[in-house]
Design a protein around this motif. Structure first.
Motif, short mmCIF file in Angstrom:
data_model
loop_
_atom_site.label_atom_id
_atom_site.label_comp_id
_atom_site.label_asym_id
_atom_site.label_seq_id
_atom_site.Cartn_x
_atom_site.Cartn_y
_atom_site.Cartn_z
N TYR A 19 0.70 -1.25 -0.08
CA TYR A 19 -0.04 0.14 0.01
C TYR A 19 0.73 1.27 0.01
CZ TYR A 19 -4.11 -3.06 0.71
OH TYR A 19 -4.97 -4.06 0.41
N LYS A 20 2.18 1.34 -0.14
CA LYS A 20 3.04 2.28 -0.13
C LYS A 20 2.78 3.25 0.94
CE LYS A 20 3.58 1.59 -5.16
NZ LYS A 20 3.44 2.21 -6.46
N ILE A 21 2.69 2.81 2.15
CA ILE A 21 2.33 3.94 3.34
C ILE A 21 3.76 4.58 3.67
CG2 ILE A 21 1.63 3.93 5.51
CD1 ILE A 21 0.01 1.48 5.15
N GLN A 22 3.52 5.76 3.58
CA GLN A 22 4.86 6.57 3.99
C GLN A 22 4.99 6.92 5.35
OE1 GLN A 22 7.19 7.07 1.07
NE2 GLN A 22 5.45 5.90 0.12
N ASN A 23 6.20 7.30 5.67
CA ASN A 23 6.67 7.71 7.03
C ASN A 23 5.47 8.77 7.79
OD1 ASN A 23 8.13 7.70 9.32
ND2 ASN A 23 8.96 9.87 8.72
N ASN A 24 4.79 8.33 8.79
CA ASN A 24 4.08 9.23 9.58
C ASN A 24 2.72 9.26 8.91
OD1 ASN A 24 5.75 9.81 11.94
ND2 ASN A 24 6.82 11.22 10.75
N GLN A 25 2.39 8.70 8.18
CA GLN A 25 1.30 8.70 7.43
C GLN A 25 0.07 7.95 8.33
OE1 GLN A 25 1.61 7.61 3.42
NE2 GLN A 25 1.62 9.87 2.63
#
Length: 254
Positions: free
Chosen positions: A83-89
């Motif tokens: 899901y390509k979750i980025q830092n602090n999302q």
């Protein structure tokens, strides 16, 4: 906390660098004031793996958890990195079935004549959406009728107060209370033998029912309500008289 006006959500924050294999996942319950909790997971772990960790520590079953990110429901078999979750999302988790479980518990308390449960129900019904939901989905009316048979004036008074709320500004509820549940004889009985507070609430329900055009004629012809109301005016206190006159006003409206 009961969730008749919305579902409880949790926020998941992911402070990690995408190249790391092992990451710390922060879990924050919103709007709870509890501190954020962290889980050590691998970016190749599946969503279900993360749900199991949440289940183990927070005691929320995997089946009840529904993860959402970027307006999408996250599938159990997909990996976190998919899901390509980025830092602090943030990921939100909706607790499924929570409302049903809480209502089931509330209904059980009501059947036992728990006064606190009646107060809780009254508060929930202050929400317009809940009025119809408790009436249809949770079929609350038969339970309330059972409570009226209990030898407890305080319980009866509060049950009648709930009928006032259920019949207020809801045409469907008004009609079904009148036809399907035939509530009028019960209310007339309260006018004869109830406490003053019970009578006020019975009159409040009758007032709401009499706002419906179809109900008005039957109140006069089928239930012969007028003599009952005249007795209240003759013997009742000022508040009872005011409520009774309001019903007469409704009955006289075309």
């Amino acid at each position: 906390e009961y969730m008749g006006v919305g579902k409880r959500k949790m926020a998941f924050c992911f402070p990690f660098q995408s190249n790391n294999k092992i990451i710390n996942v922060g879990v924050e319950i919103v709007p709870s004031k509890k501190k954020k909790e962290f889980f050590e997971v691998c970016v190749s772990d599946t969503i279900k793996d993360l749900k199991e960790k949440v289940c183990s520590r927070l005691e929320i079953s995997v089946e009840e958890q529904e993860f959402r990110y970027d307006q999408k429901v996250l599938l159990d078999n997909k990996k976190i990195q998919y899901y390509k979750i980025q830092n602090n999302q943030t990921i939100t988790i909706t607790i499924k079935y929570q409302e049903e479980r809480q209502v089931e518990s509330l209904m059980s308390e009501l059947e036992n004549g728990n006064f606190a449960a009646l107060v809780k129900l009254q508060n929930l019904l202050d929400n317009t959406e809940n009025k119809r939901k408790f009436f249809t989905k949770y079929d609350i009316v038969p339970c309330l009728f059972k409570l009226l048979k209990k030898e407890n004036d305080q319980v009866k008074e509060n049950v009648l107060g709930i009928f006032v709320t259920l019949s207020d500004n809801n045409t469907e509820n008004k009609r079904e209370l009148f036809t399907k549940y035939d509530i009028v004889p019960c209310l007339l009985k309260v006018l004869k033998k109830g406490t003053d507070r019970a009578k006020v609430n019975a009159l409040g329900t009758l007032k709401n029912l009499s706002l419906d055009t179809e109900n008005r004629r039957e109140l006069i012809t089928k239930y012969k309500i007028v003599p009952h109301l005249l007795k209240v005016i003759e013997n009742g206190n000022d508040r009872l008289k005011e409520n009774t006159l309001a019903i007469f006003l409704n009955l006289s409206t075309n």
